[in-house]
Motif scaffolding. Structure first.
Motif, PDB file in Angstrom:
ATOM      1  N   LEU A 161     -70.500  -5.152 -33.175  1.00  0.00           N
ATOM      2  CA  LEU A 161     -70.352  -5.992 -34.353  1.00  0.00           C
ATOM      3  C   LEU A 161     -70.309  -5.183 -35.646  1.00  0.00           C
ATOM      4  O   LEU A 161     -70.317  -5.737 -36.726  1.00  0.00           O
ATOM      5  N   ILE A 162     -70.294  -3.871 -35.513  1.00  0.00           N
ATOM      6  CA  ILE A 162     -70.298  -3.029 -36.715  1.00  0.00           C
ATOM      7  C   ILE A 162     -68.961  -3.146 -37.435  1.00  0.00           C
ATOM      8  O   ILE A 162     -67.899  -2.979 -36.846  1.00  0.00           O
ATOM      9  N   GLN A 163     -68.971  -3.450 -38.748  1.00  0.00           N
ATOM     10  CA  GLN A 163     -67.747  -3.649 -39.527  1.00  0.00           C
ATOM     11  C   GLN A 163     -67.401  -2.442 -40.392  1.00  0.00           C
ATOM     12  O   GLN A 163     -66.340  -2.400 -40.977  1.00  0.00           O
ATOM     13  N   SER A 164     -68.316  -1.512 -40.513  1.00  0.00           N
ATOM     14  CA  SER A 164     -68.021  -0.308 -41.280  1.00  0.00           C
ATOM     15  C   SER A 164     -68.657   0.874 -40.576  1.00  0.00           C
ATOM     16  O   SER A 164     -69.545   0.713 -39.736  1.00  0.00           O
ATOM     17  N   SER A 165     -68.199   2.054 -40.948  1.00  0.00           N
ATOM     18  CA  SER A 165     -68.657   3.246 -40.242  1.00  0.00           C
ATOM     19  C   SER A 165     -69.218   4.273 -41.207  1.00  0.00           C
ATOM     20  O   SER A 165     -68.536   4.659 -42.153  1.00  0.00           O
ATOM     21  N   ILE A 169     -66.693   3.286 -31.564  1.00  0.00           N
ATOM     22  CA  ILE A 169     -66.961   4.141 -32.733  1.00  0.00           C
ATOM     23  C   ILE A 169     -65.720   4.291 -33.607  1.00  0.00           C
ATOM     24  O   ILE A 169     -65.764   4.098 -34.825  1.00  0.00           O
ATOM     25  N   PHE A 170     -64.576   4.590 -32.984  1.00  0.00           N
ATOM     26  CA  PHE A 170     -63.394   4.891 -33.775  1.00  0.00           C
ATOM     27  C   PHE A 170     -62.674   3.630 -34.266  1.00  0.00           C
ATOM     28  O   PHE A 170     -61.978   3.667 -35.276  1.00  0.00           O
ATOM     29  N   SER A 171     -62.837   2.511 -33.587  1.00  0.00           N
ATOM     30  CA  SER A 171     -62.298   1.258 -34.121  1.00  0.00           C
ATOM     31  C   SER A 171     -62.979   0.920 -35.444  1.00  0.00           C
ATOM     32  O   SER A 171     -62.341   0.514 -36.416  1.00  0.00           O
ATOM     33  N   ALA A 172     -64.325   1.094 -35.458  1.00  0.00           N
ATOM     34  CA  ALA A 172     -65.072   0.821 -36.692  1.00  0.00           C
ATOM     35  C   ALA A 172     -64.650   1.778 -37.808  1.00  0.00           C
ATOM     36  O   ALA A 172     -64.501   1.388 -38.967  1.00  0.00           O
ATOM     37  N   LEU A 173     -64.452   3.059 -37.429  1.00  0.00           N
ATOM     38  CA  LEU A 173     -64.052   4.049 -38.434  1.00  0.00           C
ATOM     39  C   LEU A 173     -62.661   3.722 -39.000  1.00  0.00           C
ATOM     40  O   LEU A 173     -62.450   3.763 -40.213  1.00  0.00           O
ATOM     41  N   LEU A 174     -61.725   3.365 -38.131  1.00  0.00           N
ATOM     42  CA  LEU A 174     -60.375   3.023 -38.585  1.00  0.00           C
ATOM     43  C   LEU A 174     -60.381   1.770 -39.449  1.00  0.00           C
ATOM     44  O   LEU A 174     -59.698   1.694 -40.471  1.00  0.00           O
ATOM     45  N   PHE A 175     -61.170   0.770 -39.025  1.00  0.00           N
ATOM     46  CA  PHE A 175     -61.259  -0.454 -39.804  1.00  0.00           C
ATOM     47  C   PHE A 175     -61.855  -0.167 -41.180  1.00  0.00           C
ATOM     48  O   PHE A 175     -61.432  -0.749 -42.189  1.00  0.00           O
TER      49      PHE A 175
END
Length: 855
Positions: A42-46, A86-92
């Motif tokens: 559920l993380i929206q930012s990284s 991890i990287f989906s959150a980073l890209l988002f």
């Protein structure tokens, strides 16, 4: 820590172990294991993004270390199964940062470089992050239905949407103190840098073969959802911004740089495999139904290659990006001009009284003027960014090469063969079903770049551009809408010395080769005659503009140092098939001067009214406003018509100096004489004082020059047949008219005494013809009805029978056929070769005339 231990510990055992622990721990942090309130997934930012941003409170990771760090983290997280999270959150997170960044931010490039770094990571033979991007939920959500939504909510949208247009950048719009000159220095290099990085990002996404289809689908979605941007009244709130579209165009042009034109499929636009929707696009020479039928025949054509899709999507990108922005820039310039004129007219007699409606309107106009000026200056910075225009020019050289390949597969144009009669250059289905905008955009861009004085052709091979223009202009039968050919003729006009002030390489290459001398000039003369309809709502006025362009090109060639062009033109006009060209010259001169003179009289009336201050002030504000609006309309119309009329009269003037016979043909000579007499009466007759207006040069009104040229044309054509036509004109000719003209020539010192004497001698001969005709009319007044022309009721000289059975004078019916190819009595189709000479009747008439003259 790693660097510190490398200096103190021998061997890499501890370093490797320590690095592995750090990365595993980092992976756990990123997935929320140590967060008190966080839930996995559920993380929206990284927090990782902090390593890439300069102004973040954490110290950013040095640029050289980023790839190694990301590679190590990718390897560690893939083995632990947390890579995607991890990287989906980073890209988002990077997408969000791009959405909130502004081109004026010093750190705007950081977000772009970060994404470029991530997508370039390569481990073994795979690019894991690049492969991850098109699988994201935000890549191109299905819920997106408009171009504006795509710009805001697709993954690449915020990156492509960085813009400096005033209408699309609230910071630039609100900050009135922002120095435009500073923007001029800072914005172009920033734009170039961001576009270069954006290309690298998309290039990285295209490298994995499994990605290509998704990326190409995204490209097609961008274009299909913004298809309405090319419309005149596009709903901007539903479409992506101009900044987005220009950035997208830049990427597409970069992707097309290494495309080999010969490998581009020629049937992609018509193929059912085409990702782009052209169902509503007008075709070059086919109806929508014909285009659909042709597409069905291409069912089994193989899938287009990657180069084909990129190249032809880039063509469509130009249509939806650069051309609309150029049109908007023209609108801005026109609004500035209109507002400036409005303010000038309002303050002509001083500013309005304070606290009146007129003063409020003036203040609003002045505020809008400043706003439009600022918007225009900023738009100029973005729209005319030099690198983008240079890439575009080089690309369009390839486009012209590709279109020529479709139009002329045998490449006969390259050997100088553009003969309209050549069977090998007959229209083909592939070319006929191409979208019309392809050629329209080529012409439009060249025209607008010339209008804005932007030299986009400086480093471009002109061979294919000139070849395409020559071939298309010489083959108007390839086009359903003559407007396309007229646009290409306008390109020749815009690059002519008359417009540019000096000859241009494009103009020289179009008109210099022997092929253009042999085919181009005849094609221009034919088009001058044939262009009565362009399909546009403004076609009545368009035809005059097109003819004006042709007349300027013709004049340039006539006065060129190479006399071959002049000889070609003389040879053409000596051919009977160009009689209609001269007839159109007569029609246009009569109409344009007539309309100009009417407008001048209306202007004079309004100026007299305004000069009467007392009477003007007594009028209501509404009435004054209406008068001013009418004055502006009259002035625009007068200036436009006089520009065209002056050029047409000038063409008459220089042509009749060298070649007279075409103007003295039986079906034309009476019309030439009547046109000259009528216009001389307008300029020198009793009512010529009505044409005296304030500042006539403002409208291009040069009565002295017009009178000088018209009197020259009379003497150029001096011959018995012309004298009879001038003196026999019952509508406008009177001996006194020529006396008035001579008086004006002398009093205004328009000509030398010798030239005036030559014209006076011509006038005297006309007067004798006039007197003789008056006597003859009395003699022949009792001619039998069978000897009279049924239309004009004049004595027939050369009777001919029409297919309808009616007998007419040959000169009169041929004059009618110059303007309409129909029988005047039953409206059936009629051509000169269908006329049958009535020899027996002609002999009867001649015998009767002879008998009358004896008496």
């Amino acid at each position: 820590q790693k660097q510190w231990y490398q200096r103190r510990v021998r061997g890499d055992t501890f370093v490797a172990g320590f690095t592995d622990v750090v990365l595993r721990c980092l992976g756990l942090v990123m997935t929320g294991v140590f967060g008190s309130d966080a839930e996995p997934g559920l993380i929206q930012s990284s927090p990782l993004s902090a390593l890439f941003i300069r102004n973040h409170q954490s110290f950013p990771l040095p640029i050289p270390d980023r790839p190694r760090f990301v590679e190590a983290l990718v390897t560690a997280t893939r083995s632990s199964g947390t890579f995607q999270q991890i990287f989906s959150a980073l890209l988002f997170d990077h997408m969000g940062r791009a959405k909130n960044s502004n081109i004026l931010d010093k750190t705007v490039a950081d977000v772009f470089h970060a994404l470029e770094c991530l997508t370039s990571v390569k481990i073994a033979n795979s690019r894991p992050i690049a492969c991850l991007v098109p699988t994201l939920d935000v890549w191109c959500p299905d819920l997106i239905k408009t171009g504006r939504q795509l710009e805001h909510y697709s993954f690449l949208g915020p990156f492509l949407g960085v813009s400096a247009y005033l209408e699309e950048n609230t910071r630039i719009e609100k900050d009135k103190d922002l120095d435009v000159e500073k923007l001029k220095q800072e914005v172009p290099p920033t734009l170039r840098s961001l576009r270069d990085v954006m290309f690298k990002i998309i290039y990285n996404l295209l490298l994995p073969k499994d990605n290509r289809d998704n990326v190409l689908k995204y490209f097609a979605t961008v274009l299909n959802l913004n298809a309405k941007k090319s419309g005149i009244q596009a709903r901007e709130e539903l479409l992506a911004g101009d900044g987005f579209m220009l950035n997208f165009l830049s990427v597409m042009l970069d992707l097309s740089t290494k495309v080999v034109v010969e490998k581009v499929d020629t049937n992609y636009f018509q193929s059912l495999n085409c990702r782009l929707d052209f169902s509503e696009e007008t075709r070059i020479n086919a109806t929508t139904e014909e285009a659909a039928e042709f597409s069905e025949t291409l069912k089994n054509v193989k899938q287009p290659n990657f180069s084909t899709e990129c190249f032809l999507m880039a063509i469509y990108s130009v249509h939806l990006s650069l051309l609309p922005t150029l049109r908007k820039q023209i609108t801005r310039v026109q609004r500035i001009k209109d507002l400036t004129n409005m303010i000038k007219e309002t303050t002509r007699n001083g500013r309005p009284a304070p606290n009146t409606r007129a003063e409020l309107s003036l203040k609003l106009g002045e505020a809008k003027l400043e706003q439009w000026k600022r918007a225009e200056k900023i738009a100029q910075i973005v729209t005319f960014e030099s690198e983008l225009l240079q890439k575009f020019a080089e690309f369009y050289g390839k486009v012209c090469q590709w279109v020529l390949g479709v139009l002329d597969p045998g490449q006969r144009w390259s050997c100088g063969v553009v003969d309209p009669e050549c069977e090998e250059l007959a229209p083909n289905k592939l070319f006929s079903t191409l979208p019309e905008f392809i050629l329209d955009d080529i012409a439009d861009t060249l025209i607008q770049s010339s209008r804005f004085r932007i030299n986009i052709l400086a480093n471009v091979n002109l061979r294919y551009i000139t070849g395409l223009i020559q071939t298309c202009v010489c083959h108007p039968n390839h086009f359903r809408n003559p407007y396309l050919v007229s646009k290409l003729i306008e390109v020749i006009y815009m690059y002519s010395p008359d417009v540019q002030g000096a000859s241009t390489p494009l103009f020289e290459q179009i008109i210099t080769p022997a092929t253009s001398e042999k085919y181009l000039l005849p094609a221009l003369l034919n088009f001058y005659t044939d262009v009565e309809s362009t399909g546009a709502s403004s076609e009545f006025y368009d035809k005059f503009s097109i003819r004006y362009h042709i007349s300027i090109i013709t004049k340039t060639l006539w006065y060129a140092s190479n006399t071959t062009h002049r000889l070609t033109l003389i040879q053409c006009l000596g051919d009977a098939k160009y009689v209609r060209f001269i007839n159109m010259l007569i029609n246009d001169t009569t109409f344009l001067l007539d309309e100009s003179i009417d407008a001048l009289r209306s202007i004079r009336d309004t100026q007299k009214l305004m000069a009467d201050t007392e009477k003007w002030e007594e009028m209501r504000e509404e009435d004054k406003s209406a008068k001013l609006k009418q004055l502006q309309q009259d002035e625009r119309q007068c200036k436009s018509y006089l520009t065209l009329a002056n050029e047409t009269v000038q063409m008459f003037h220089y042509l009749t100096q060298s070649i007279q016979q075409p103007f003295l043909r039986e079906e034309l000579v009476d019309r030439v004489a009547a046109m000259l007499n009528y216009n001389l009466q307008q300029l020198c007759g009793p009512k010529c004082a009505d044409l005296k207006v304030q500042d006539p040069q403002k409208y291009g009104f040069q009565p002295k020059e017009l009178v000088k040229q018209i009197t020259d044309i009379y003497t150029n054509l001096d011959s018995p047949v012309f004298l009879e036509a001038v003196g026999g004109d019952e509508r406008s000719y009177k001996p006194d008219l020529f006396s008035l003209a001579i008086h004006r020539l002398v009093s205004a010192n328009m000509k030398s005494s010798y030239e005036i004497e030559v014209f006076a001698q011509f006038a005297a001969k006309c007067a004798k013809v006039y007197e003789t005709k008056q006597e003859m009319d009395l003699e022949f007044d009792d001619a039998p009805d069978e000897f009279r022309d049924p239309l004009m009721s004049t004595l027939m000289r050369n009777p001919v029978r029409l297919p309808s059975g009616v007998v007419m004078d040959k000169a009169i019916i041929e004059r009618h056929l110059l303007n309409s190819t129909t029988d005047p009595f039953n409206r059936q189709h009629l051509t000169p070769d269908m006329l049958i000479p009535e020899t027996e009747l002609k002999l009867k008439i001649e015998a009767w005339v002879k008998e009358k003259l004896k008496k």
